[in-house]
Scaffold this motif. Structure first.
Motif, mmCIF file in Angstrom:
data_model
loop_
_atom_site.group_PDB
_atom_site.id
_atom_site.type_symbol
_atom_site.label_atom_id
_atom_site.label_comp_id
_atom_site.label_asym_id
_atom_site.label_seq_id
_atom_site.Cartn_x
_atom_site.Cartn_y
_atom_site.Cartn_z
ATOM 1 N N ARG A 17 9.515 4.201 2.073
ATOM 2 C CA ARG A 17 10.807 4.714 1.298
ATOM 3 C C ARG A 17 11.377 5.958 1.545
ATOM 4 O O ARG A 17 10.646 6.944 1.243
ATOM 5 N N ASN A 45 11.363 -0.291 1.318
ATOM 6 C CA ASN A 45 10.992 -0.077 -0.198
ATOM 7 C C ASN A 45 12.060 0.458 -1.031
ATOM 8 O O ASN A 45 12.064 1.589 -1.465
ATOM 9 N N ARG A 67 11.117 -4.009 -5.136
ATOM 10 C CA ARG A 67 10.191 -3.409 -6.241
ATOM 11 C C ARG A 67 9.482 -2.365 -5.540
ATOM 12 O O ARG A 67 8.877 -2.184 -4.577
ATOM 13 N N LEU A 68 9.877 -1.114 -6.273
ATOM 14 C CA LEU A 68 9.370 -0.034 -5.938
ATOM 15 C C LEU A 68 7.759 0.312 -5.940
ATOM 16 O O LEU A 68 7.278 -0.259 -6.940
ATOM 17 N N GLY A 69 7.418 1.069 -4.930
ATOM 18 C CA GLY A 69 5.667 1.590 -5.367
ATOM 19 C C GLY A 69 5.149 0.759 -3.800
ATOM 20 O O GLY A 69 5.502 -0.460 -3.542
ATOM 21 N N ILE A 70 4.119 1.645 -3.570
ATOM 22 C CA ILE A 70 3.324 1.180 -2.463
ATOM 23 C C ILE A 70 2.536 -0.209 -2.647
ATOM 24 O O ILE A 70 2.394 -0.885 -1.644
ATOM 25 N N ASP A 153 -4.039 5.503 0.004
ATOM 26 C CA ASP A 153 -3.657 5.054 -1.404
ATOM 27 C C ASP A 153 -4.954 4.023 -2.089
ATOM 28 O O ASP A 153 -4.799 2.806 -1.686
ATOM 29 N N HIS A 155 -5.169 2.481 -4.804
ATOM 30 C CA HIS A 155 -4.968 1.437 -5.447
ATOM 31 C C HIS A 155 -4.282 0.220 -4.989
ATOM 32 O O HIS A 155 -3.783 -0.559 -5.551
ATOM 33 N N ASP A 156 -3.927 0.203 -3.473
ATOM 34 C CA ASP A 156 -3.115 -0.773 -3.056
ATOM 35 C C ASP A 156 -3.641 -1.593 -1.895
ATOM 36 O O ASP A 156 -3.392 -2.182 -1.207
#
Length: 176
Positions: A17, A45, A67-70, A153, A155-156
């Motif tokens: 992004r 993104n 949709r924003l975000g990794i 990251d 969380h992804d």
């Protein structure tokens, strides 16, 4: 693994992004790999800069993700990837010249791992914008598709099977 190939094919997924300049450097390094990936999938993104144009100029498959975000962007890239192994990098990652080869080597040990962590062949960028931006994790999903996450990251990390980009992966062993 592809039935016709002795070694798995690799799709590299890069969520991005507003990272046109960083992405350009990353894609230049991916183009110079000693083992070429099957494809590079750049997930745009909702960028407001030339991110998508840079990706197309390097011959990458561009996948839009509003949709924003990794997590959302990475999941869209995993769903679009066609390779046996999916390797993920951040746009500001700096893969060394043998990074794709090290990904393949890590995923073809006997017995083949379900997950691999580490950062084989990644070089630290000259200017680091955020912790983990150069990539710290490698992970693999359930066969026949595997994910190698070179992004930083935690969380992804998702299950890289079509339509199931929201599943969790199990971590199994560290990569040398």
């Amino acid at each position: 693994m592809s039935p016709a190939a002795a070694r798995p094919t690799v799709s590299v997924v890069v969520p991005a992004r507003d990272d046109a300049d960083e992405l350009d450097r990353c894609l230049a390094l991916l183009a110079a790999q000693s083992v070429a990936p099957l494809e590079v999938v750049v997930v745009d993104n909702a960028s407001r800069d030339a991110t998508a144009e840079v990706a197309r100029r390097w011959g990458a498959v561009v996948v839009p993700e509003p949709r924003l975000g990794i997590p959302a962007a990475a999941a869209a890239g995993y769903d679009a990837a066609r390779g046996d192994v999916i390797a993920r990098l951040d746009a500001d990652s700096r893969p060394g010249p043998h990074w794709v080869r090290s990904v393949v080597d890590s995923m073809t040990t006997d017995p083949a791992p379900d997950a691999v962590t580490g950062r084989p062949g990644l070089r630290r960028p000259t200017t680091k914008r955020r912790p983990g931006s150069f990539g710290t994790a490698l992970a693999a999903g359930a066969p026949p598709r595997r994910l190698v996450d070179g992004g930083g990251d935690a969380h992804d990390r998702r299950r890289p099977t079509p339509g199931a980009g929201r599943g969790r992966l199990r971590r199994r062993r560290r990569c040398p």
